[in-house]
Scaffold this motif. Structure first.
Motif, PDB file in Angstrom:
ATOM      1  N   SER A 288      15.151  -4.968  23.925  1.00  0.00           N
ATOM      2  CA  SER A 288      16.413  -4.224  23.982  1.00  0.00           C
ATOM      3  C   SER A 288      17.569  -5.204  23.956  1.00  0.00           C
ATOM      4  O   SER A 288      17.508  -6.276  24.581  1.00  0.00           O
TER       5      SER A 288
ATOM      6  N   LYS B   8      15.415   5.359  23.600  1.00  0.00           N
ATOM      7  CA  LYS B   8      14.305   6.114  24.182  1.00  0.00           C
ATOM      8  C   LYS B   8      13.445   6.792  23.118  1.00  0.00           C
ATOM      9  O   LYS B   8      12.525   7.537  23.444  1.00  0.00           O
TER      10      LYS B   8
ATOM     11  N   ASP C 198      14.119   9.199  21.259  1.00  0.00           N
ATOM     12  CA  ASP C 198      14.278  10.657  21.308  1.00  0.00           C
ATOM     13  C   ASP C 198      15.335  11.060  20.277  1.00  0.00           C
ATOM     14  O   ASP C 198      16.476  11.352  20.601  1.00  0.00           O
TER      15      ASP C 198
ATOM     16  N   SER D   5      21.394  11.708  23.824  1.00  0.00           N
ATOM     17  CA  SER D   5      21.140  10.328  23.408  1.00  0.00           C
ATOM     18  C   SER D   5      21.989   9.953  22.201  1.00  0.00           C
ATOM     19  O   SER D   5      22.487   8.826  22.099  1.00  0.00           O
TER      20      SER D   5
END
Length: 843
Positions: free
Chosen positions: A555, A631, A633, A639
């Motif tokens: 990340s 994530k 998603d 998000s």
């Protein structure tokens, strides 16, 4: 009467034919000697020959040439009676004295050495083993270096005592194999002294020098009491100057070297070997007989002589301090070749090639003058000249041109090592001229990044099929091996133990083939679902092969602290160098935190973890739309809203390609949202879905979508750039982000010249010497003798990147010339067409 007449006619014909053949051979040799003469002159003019070459047939000199000086301190000229240190050519004289002692019944070849030298600690080693290099003894140099004091002189007796006291392990059992060994011949020198009953110098003089009436042949060694005749002093050329390179403190030994002789005397010696002046022919014959090993196999070495062409060619070479020597005896044609040199020289090889009828391969030099040299070490610029020899740097300093030497006038500009792009994707569609790369001054690209890449053998085959102008080195991608083992559709989970084992096997193969190490792209879906244990196990494989680890960490935004902790842990466990790819902070709420992150890395370094980073000089990145959903998603509106507020600026972030709707390419996300009458977050989710649908319908398509995301703060970028352990990279390719054409020149122009962020010498160090260190590249990244001649000539006043969003392939200015492996690949903003790039493998 008629039969007699016919007989006379036939005899006359045969004699005529033989005479014609002899004349033809004589003419051919004369032509070759003429070539040799002109070649030696050229070599001498280029400071590549200082010595004597003698060629004889039937003992008669057909050619003799002496060029250079016998003593650089006095400039005394060489001549054919000058006595050179013969280095390993001395060994044939040691062997002769041993044969003389054997012939007189004083010793036997197959007796153990300790019969004659009681302190010798190895019972199974015989005199014969010493003569033909099958003893298994280690070289004495290492013992001397380890156990002698800095002012001690090593002698024969001292070497024997070192063996007696420390008894180093044998390299192999005596007679098992052939391996050249100087130790054995020093021991032979001691045996001659002991069995001969007099100092070896005296024995040598009485039994070889006087019988042959040699005039300039003797034994001379460090701290010798004798006064040498016509002695040549060894030297070497360093950066345009001749400096002494003569006897050193281990040269108190006699046997493996330190016999001195002139070319004239060596010819007398050679001719004596056709007679029985020194020993019987039957005794000498064994010296020219290949050694027989314990296995029954033979090796073409006798007693102090290499044996070639079934015994028709007997030869030996020598090399020690400033001397290079060669003697060849062509038995079938009674021809002798002697080459004695001081200073660095390839004259022996060249002479042998020319006399064999081959075209001589001469080193090519070129000179770059009138430059400010920034050598890649971080030191201040200095005025200098640089001489190249073939693909390497030969000399650096105050240099003058050789006759007819090509010269490049640097016009006062900066000459630096060619830049090393430690993180590149230019292998995607790499063209022969590599123009985006060389136009920035880059001479080496490091690919296989972010977990992707190409197997090493495939990469080598590709470069062989289509050579390129730039060097290429590669990591092995984690995602690449992951996909080969787990399949394209099986990547969205953790790997099973047997799958990790198969990945490790593949990685070992790649490392064996020269991969630099393991690269990961843990933020991408192909590797995101791997756990730490999988990555650490693979990283340990790289560490076990002395490889390295580079990572697009898991990340660069929401979980950046955890991602940095992961790479630090990998470095701590594996104890190998680890590097963060294109270090950045891509979360708006964490802007300004670069100092805290760098402090975290410094803390790791203080614990002994070799963690470094590379960085490109832009505040916008290029990747896939999917990385904006940490994530994973992709249909979560919250998000998507977080992404447009925290992870990128939709007003400044450009979609560079979008296969599902090519008309979107070149537009910002905000532009596309307005076209679609949507909010930016909704457009982001829609674009991800449309790209995914296109991918399902076109499973073989690559590069379906890509975005340049504006999401970094320039003060953070600057802090990362100036961290002492950061190197410069592009993370670039042929298309898309301007970094592919301008990363390095942007640093030099914007951040060095205009903003004074760091000195020019520091920036170049980060692009060259430091990059080579981080990557483990040998003999690259620095301008120094012996390093590869990868160079860039640049104008620091005008160097500038010109690539911009919308014109990402504009060439930089201020890069005046680029050399790769000594060949000019770029000049006046054009590729020259040369393609000397190589695949660089980990050493």
């Amino acid at each position: 009467m008629k039969s007699n007449l016919l007989r006379y006619v036939l005899l006359a014909f045969v004699i005529g034919q033989l005479t014609a053949q002899a004349q033809s051979v004589t003419s051919l040799l004369a032509t070759r000697l003429k070539t040799l003469d002109s070649t030696l002159t050229v070599l001498h003019d280029r400071a590549m020959f200082n010595g004597v070459v003698l060629v004889a047939e039937q003992g008669n000199v057909t050619y003799a040439k002496a060029l250079g000086t016998a003593n650089i301190a006095t400039n005394e000229p060489l001549n054919t009676s000058s006595a050179f240190n013969l280095a390993s050519v001395s060994k044939q004289f040691m062997a002769m004295m041993i044969m003389q002692l054997q012939e007189r019944g004083k010793l036997r070849y197959d007796e153990p050495v300790h019969t004659y030298l009681p302190d010798f600690p190895y019972e199974k080693i015989t005199v014969r083993h010493l003569l033909n290099h099958t003893s298994g003894l280690p070289e004495y140099f290492d013992l001397a270096q380890k156990y002698l004091g800095p002012l001690d002189t090593l002698t024969n007796e001292g070497m024997l005592q070192l063996l007696h006291q420390y008894k180093p392990a044998l390299v192999f059992q005596p007679g098992d194999r052939w391996e050249y060994c100087n130790t054995g011949y020093v021991l032979l020198g001691s045996i001659i002294t002991k069995v001969g009953g007099m100092p070896i110098e005296t024995f040598f003089d009485q039994h070889i020098v006087r019988p042959l009436k040699l005039k300039n042949t003797y034994i001379y060694y460090h701290k010798s009491r004798t006064t040498p005749r016509n002695r040549v002093f060894g030297f070497q050329r360093q950066n345009g100057k001749n400096v002494p390179n003569d006897l050193i403190r281990i040269d108190g030994v006699i046997g493996d070297g330190n016999v001195y002789a002139s070319a004239e005397d060596l010819l007398v010696w050679d001719q004596a070997l056709y007679t029985e002046k020194l020993i019987k022919a039957s005794t000498l014959r064994e010296a020219f007989t290949p050694v027989k090993l314990n296995s029954g196999a033979t090796y073409p070495y006798g007693f102090g002589w290499m044996i070639e062409e079934g015994g028709n060619v007997i030869k030996h070479t020598g090399g020690w301090v400033g001397f290079r020597t060669l003697i060849i005896r062509y038995i079938d044609k009674k021809q002798t070749v002697i080459v004695l040199t001081s200073g660095t020289s390839a004259a022996g090889r060249v002479t042998e090639e020319i006399l064999a009828g081959k075209a001589p391969v001469l080193a090519q030099t070129k000179l770059i003058t009138n430059i400010r040299l920034i050598d890649g070490t971080g030191l201040a610029a200095k005025k200098a000249a640089v001489r190249l020899q073939n693909d390497r740097i030969w000399e650096v300093g105050e240099l003058t041109a050789f006759p007819n030497e090509p010269v490049t006038n640097g016009s006062g500009m900066v000459l630096a090592p060619g830049f090393i792009d430690s993180h590149s994707h230019h292998d995607w569609g790499l063209k022969p001229d590599a123009l985006p790369v060389i136009s920035q001054g880059v001479t080496t690209i490091v690919v296989g990044q972010d977990g992707g890449g190409t197997p090493m053998d495939s990469l080598q085959a590709r470069l062989k099929r289509q050579p390129v102008a730039v060097n290429v080195a590669s990591y092995t991608g984690h995602a690449m091996v992951r996909q080969k083992v787990m399949g394209a559709n099986g990547l969205y989970r953790t790997a099973k133990p047997d799958e990790v084992a198969r990945m490790k096997t593949m990685l070992r193969t790649e490392l064996h083939n020269g991969s630099l190490g393991l690269s990961t792209g843990l933020e991408y879906e192909s590797a995101f679902f791997s756990n730490r244990d999988e990555v650490i196990q693979l990283a340990q494989v790289a560490a076990d092969s002395n490889g390295r680890y580079i990572s697009h960490i898991r990340s660069e935004d929401m979980m950046i602290d955890d991602a940095i902790d992961e790479i630090i842990q990998i470095g701590r466990i594996t104890k190998m160098p680890v590097q963060i790819s294109h270090i950045k902070i891509a979360l708006r709420d964490q802007w300004g935190q670069s100092s805290r992150i760098l402090a975290q890395l410094e803390q790791a370094r203080s614990e002994g973890i070799n963690i470094t980073a590379d960085c490109y000089p832009y505040d916008y990145w290029m990747s896939t739309l999917r990385v904006l959903f940490p994530k994973r998603d992709y249909t979560n509106a919250a998000s998507a809203e977080f992404a447009v507020n925290q992870l990128f600026d939709p007003m400044q972030s450009v979609l560079v390609r979008f296969a599902a709707n090519p008309s979107y390419a070149g537009k910002t996300i905000d532009d596309i949202a307005q076209l679609r009458h949507e909010k930016s977050a909704q457009t982001l989710m829609g674009l991800v879905a449309e790209a995914s649908a296109f991918s399902r319908k076109n499973p073989d398509a690559d590069g379906i979508e890509g975005i340049m995301g504006k999401s970094m703060d320039e003060p953070d970028v600057k802090n990362f750039l100036i961290w002492p352990h950061t190197v410069i990279c592009s993370d670039g390719a042929y298309t898309g982000h301007p970094r592919g054409y301008g990363a390095f020149t942007r640093v030099l122009g914007r951040y060095v010249r205009d903003q004074k962020l760091m000195p020019l010498e520091t920036a170049i160090y980060k692009m060259t010497g430091l990059s080579a260190e981080h990557l483990g590249l040998k003999n690259r990244g620095i301008i120094a003798p012996g390093y590869y001649a990868d160079l860039v000539l640049l104008n620091p006043d005008t160097v500038q990147d010109n690539a911009r969003i919308g014109d990402s392939s504009a060439l930089s200015t201020g890069i005046e010339a680029v050399w790769v492996a000594g060949k000019l690949v770029y000049k006046e903003q054009k590729a020259t067409g040369e393609q000397p790039g190589v695949l660089i493998r980990r050493e």
